[in-house]
Design an enzyme around this catalytic site. Structure first.
Site, PDB file in Angstrom:
ATOM      1  N   ASN A 209       0.847  -1.197   0.000  1.00  0.00           N
ATOM      2  CA  ASN A 209       0.000   0.000   0.000  1.00  0.00           C
ATOM      3  C   ASN A 209       0.877   1.240   0.000  1.00  0.00           C
ATOM      4  OD1 ASN A 209       0.554   0.799   2.848  1.00  0.00           O
ATOM      5  ND2 ASN A 209      -0.341  -1.222   3.216  1.00  0.00           N
ATOM      6  N   ASP A 278      -4.255  -6.410   5.119  1.00  0.00           N
ATOM      7  CA  ASP A 278      -5.307  -7.224   5.738  1.00  0.00           C
ATOM      8  C   ASP A 278      -5.319  -8.638   5.170  1.00  0.00           C
ATOM      9  OD1 ASP A 278      -6.374  -5.336   7.504  1.00  0.00           O
ATOM     10  OD2 ASP A 278      -7.453  -4.346   5.873  1.00  0.00           O
ATOM     11  N   ILE A 306      -2.597  -7.584  14.123  1.00  0.00           N
ATOM     12  CA  ILE A 306      -1.555  -7.403  15.149  1.00  0.00           C
ATOM     13  C   ILE A 306      -2.089  -6.565  16.313  1.00  0.00           C
ATOM     14  CG2 ILE A 306       0.776  -6.498  15.574  1.00  0.00           C
ATOM     15  CD1 ILE A 306       1.229  -6.802  12.490  1.00  0.00           C
ATOM     16  N   LYS A 336     -13.752   0.526  15.169  1.00  0.00           N
ATOM     17  CA  LYS A 336     -12.494  -0.216  15.390  1.00  0.00           C
ATOM     18  C   LYS A 336     -12.042  -0.105  16.851  1.00  0.00           C
ATOM     19  CE  LYS A 336     -10.859   0.013  10.651  1.00  0.00           C
ATOM     20  NZ  LYS A 336     -10.056   0.653   9.625  1.00  0.00           N
ATOM     21  N   LYS A 340     -11.898  -3.725  18.545  1.00  0.00           N
ATOM     22  CA  LYS A 340     -10.550  -4.243  18.881  1.00  0.00           C
ATOM     23  C   LYS A 340     -10.198  -3.991  20.344  1.00  0.00           C
ATOM     24  CE  LYS A 340      -8.844  -3.503  14.148  1.00  0.00           C
ATOM     25  NZ  LYS A 340      -7.672  -3.506  13.283  1.00  0.00           N
TER      26      LYS A 340
HETATM   27  O1  PMT Z   1       2.971   6.057   6.567  1.00  0.00           O
HETATM   28  P1  PMT Z   1       2.438   7.393   6.112  1.00  0.00           P
HETATM   29  O2  PMT Z   1       2.626   7.598   4.620  1.00  0.00           O
HETATM   30  O3  PMT Z   1       2.989   8.529   6.915  1.00  0.00           O
HETATM   31  O4  PMT Z   1       0.869   7.399   6.332  1.00  0.00           O
HETATM   32  C1  PMT Z   1       0.355   7.335   7.616  1.00  0.00           C
HETATM   33  C2  PMT Z   1      -0.802   6.345   7.736  1.00  0.00           C
HETATM   34  C3  PMT Z   1      -1.991   6.859   6.945  1.00  0.00           C
HETATM   35  C4  PMT Z   1      -0.390   4.971   7.221  1.00  0.00           C
HETATM   36  C5  PMT Z   1      -1.127   6.218   9.271  1.00  0.00           C
HETATM   37  O5  PMT Z   1      -1.442   7.469   9.751  1.00  0.00           O
HETATM   38  C6  PMT Z   1      -2.277   5.233   9.493  1.00  0.00           C
HETATM   39  O6  PMT Z   1      -3.424   5.568   9.419  1.00  0.00           O
HETATM   40  N1  PMT Z   1      -1.929   3.957   9.793  1.00  0.00           N
HETATM   41  C7  PMT Z   1      -2.863   2.861   9.916  1.00  0.00           C
HETATM   42  C8  PMT Z   1      -3.209   2.366   8.543  1.00  0.00           C
HETATM   43  C9  PMT Z   1      -4.164   1.192   8.574  1.00  0.00           C
HETATM   44  O7  PMT Z   1      -3.785   0.092   8.254  1.00  0.00           O
HETATM   45  O8  PMT Z   1      -5.337   1.458   9.033  1.00  0.00           O
HETATM   46  P2  PMT Z   1      -6.538   0.345   9.190  1.00  0.00           P
HETATM   47  O9  PMT Z   1      -7.731   1.146   9.473  1.00  0.00           O
HETATM   48  O10 PMT Z   1      -6.562  -0.571   8.010  1.00  0.00           O
HETATM   49  O11 PMT Z   1      -6.078  -0.487  10.450  1.00  0.00           O
HETATM   50  C10 PMT Z   1      -6.507  -0.142  11.772  1.00  0.00           C
HETATM   51  C11 PMT Z   1      -5.423  -0.470  12.750  1.00  0.00           C
HETATM   52  O12 PMT Z   1      -5.219  -1.885  12.797  1.00  0.00           O
HETATM   53  C12 PMT Z   1      -4.077   0.159  12.472  1.00  0.00           C
HETATM   54  O13 PMT Z   1      -3.528   0.579  13.714  1.00  0.00           O
HETATM   55  C13 PMT Z   1      -3.250  -0.984  11.900  1.00  0.00           C
HETATM   56  O14 PMT Z   1      -1.851  -0.844  12.211  1.00  0.00           O
HETATM   57  C14 PMT Z   1      -3.854  -2.178  12.610  1.00  0.00           C
HETATM   58  N2  PMT Z   1      -3.780  -3.444  11.864  1.00  0.00           N
HETATM   59  C15 PMT Z   1      -4.514  -3.615  10.721  1.00  0.00           C
HETATM   60  C16 PMT Z   1      -4.473  -4.831  10.067  1.00  0.00           C
HETATM   61  C17 PMT Z   1      -3.681  -5.877  10.599  1.00  0.00           C
HETATM   62  N3  PMT Z   1      -3.611  -7.062  10.005  1.00  0.00           N
HETATM   63  N4  PMT Z   1      -2.974  -5.674  11.734  1.00  0.00           N
HETATM   64  C18 PMT Z   1      -3.012  -4.488  12.368  1.00  0.00           C
HETATM   65  O15 PMT Z   1      -2.349  -4.306  13.412  1.00  0.00           O
END
Ligand code: PMT
Length: 413
Positions: A209, A278, A306, A336, A340
């Site tokens: 991504n 994901d 994670i 979320k 979570k």
């Molecule tokens: O890296 P940059 O270019 O500076 O951009 C910053 C960012 C947009 C990546 C950052 O600010 C951000 O939003 N990070 C989380 C991105 C994300 O995966 O969001 P999500 O809504 O899909 O996931 C929610 C949370 O679950 C996140 O804390 C993620 O780390 C966590 N997660 C998701 C999937 C997975 N399999 N394991 C996880 O731990």
């Protein structure tokens, strides 16, 4: 903390107004002392404006000496920081020479001295410079950097001055004696995940991504600046390791999951800023997949979450997630937070114009009984504010944890 910032004549001097802002942002009072050659690279007017104090440069300036003499200034300092530090100033410090105000101050002070060298990489590796570095280090002078990277001369190598944020973090977080404060997270361990993951399809292709890691790295730096021991588990990004942070590089979501749990036992605060894939392909082809049919289907399987797995631990750390959404940002983020079982979530909109890879970000932070909006600002600045809020919520949760015991005692009384 009172910091005398000595600026010497190197091209990296152009970064010092930013360094002053970073130091002041951490609550330091900064008095600038420039050498004559530094004035070739940055103006005293700009530095006076950002430091809020007249800049000193001349040992024989009677008016300035009458206001605060150089011996008084040497006593005022908790830290003398020289950034950038040229080969010349290193040689003068090593030899104990004092031909100008800055070197005189260095001899006359009992404060800790820190230097951030910056010079061409061939100069830096010169045996004379290296032996001065060793001597200064033996005498207890803190050497910050330099780092490896592209240089103003167009070459690449070790000699770049550390970024202002890293210098400020190191100076403010280190135990430098004097009145140095230890930071909101002193004694705490913070684990941050950052960047994207790569899920291999075959030896040459992967699913990933747009995350650059900038937000997560800024969070790691900001936590270190508040005195925390910081472990950063990073997906593949093009960023330098933040100074004073323990960095573990991984590629896949599975590796990030394993590395997180390998390091989680001592962690007080977990911050999931990584954009973890994901899904991953159910199989990785051992050889490059050849094109055959007009269409092709990839079978994917869910990756372990994670963040949720950390929040589920028996002795879970204070757990902070990030939510990257393209619509209904706050609603999805609150979902979320609840699903979570997180302590806090930082919600950001991602799209072509914001979020991934940009230097700025705007977020809403949500927790079970509250929320706060943060306007568009540099990720490096935003991270400091977020870390302050996280430290505040972390402390108040710990206070809540001790509450039942206290009420039992008062009931007995
Ligand atoms: O890296 P940059 O270019 O500076 O951009 C910053 C960012 C947009 C990546 C950052 O600010 C951000 O939003 N990070 C989380 C991105 C994300 O995966 O969001 P999500 O809504 O899909 O996931 C929610 C949370 O679950 C996140 O804390 C993620 O780390 C966590 N997660 C998701 C999937 C997975 N399999 N394991 C996880 O731990």
């Amino acid at each position: 903390m009172n910091i005398v910032l000595g600026i010497t004549g190197g091209i990296a001097a152009y970064k010092t107004p930013e360094l002053v802002r970073r130091l002041r942002g951490r609550g330091a009072d900064v008095q600038i002392v420039m050498t004559a050659s530094a004035e070739e690279f940055v103006t005293a007017t700009a530095l006076q404006a950002v430091s809020g104090r007249p800049v000193r440069s001349n040992l024989w300036d009677q008016k300035a000496e009458a206001a605060m003499g150089h011996i008084e200034l040497a006593r005022w300092a908790d830290v003398v920081l020289i950034a950038p530090a040229t080969a010349e100033i290193m040689a003068r410090l090593a030899g104990g020479a004092a031909p100008d105000l800055l070197t005189t101050l260095c001899l006359a002070t009992e404060a800790k001295i820190a230097i951030a060298p910056a010079m061409n990489h061939v100069m830096w590796s010169n045996p004379a410079v290296q032996s001065n570095r060793e001597l200064l280090e033996e005498r207890g002078i803190m050497i910050l950097g330099p780092e490896h990277g592209s240089q103003a001369c167009g070459e690449t190598g070790a000699g770049r001055m550390l970024e202002p944020d890293d210098i400020a973090a190191a100076v403010c977080a280190a135990d430098l004696g004097g009145n140095a404060t230890a930071g909101l997270l002193a004694g705490r361990t913070v684990l941050v995940t950052a960047g994207p993951t790569r899920e291999p399809i075959d030896p040459v292709r992967y699913i990933t991504n747009r995350s650059s890691g900038k937000m997560g790295y800024a969070m790691a730096r900001a936590a270190a600046a508040q005195g925390a021991r910081v472990v950063l588990i990073s997906g593949p990004v093009n960023l330098e390791d933040p100074h004073g942070v323990e960095v573990h590089r991984v590629e896949t979501a599975e590796q990030m999951h394993v590395e997180t749990h390998r390091n989680i036992s001592e962690v007080d605060i977990f911050i999931g800023a990584a954009a973890v894939s994901d899904y991953r392909p159910t199989e990785t082809a051992p050889q490059k997949i050849k094109k055959q049919e007009e269409t092709m289907t990839l079978k994917l399987i869910r990756s372990e979450d994670i963040l949720a797995s950390v929040a589920r631990l028996d002795h879970a750390p204070f757990t902070v997630g990030f939510a990257a959404e393209t619509e209904n940002v706050r609603d999805y983020a609150r979902g979320k937070l609840e699903d979570k079982r997180l302590d806090m979530i930082v919600a950001n909109r991602v799209g072509d114009d914001c979020g991934f890879d940009h230097d700025d970000n705007t977020v809403d932070v949500l927790w079970p009984n509250g929320e706060k909006a943060f306007p568009m600002t540099a990720k490096s600045e935003l991270a400091h504010t977020l870390i302050e809020l996280i430290a505040e919520r972390f402390e108040s949760m710990r206070g809540d944890d001790t509450q039942p015991e206290l009420s039992v005692i008062s009931a007995r009384d």
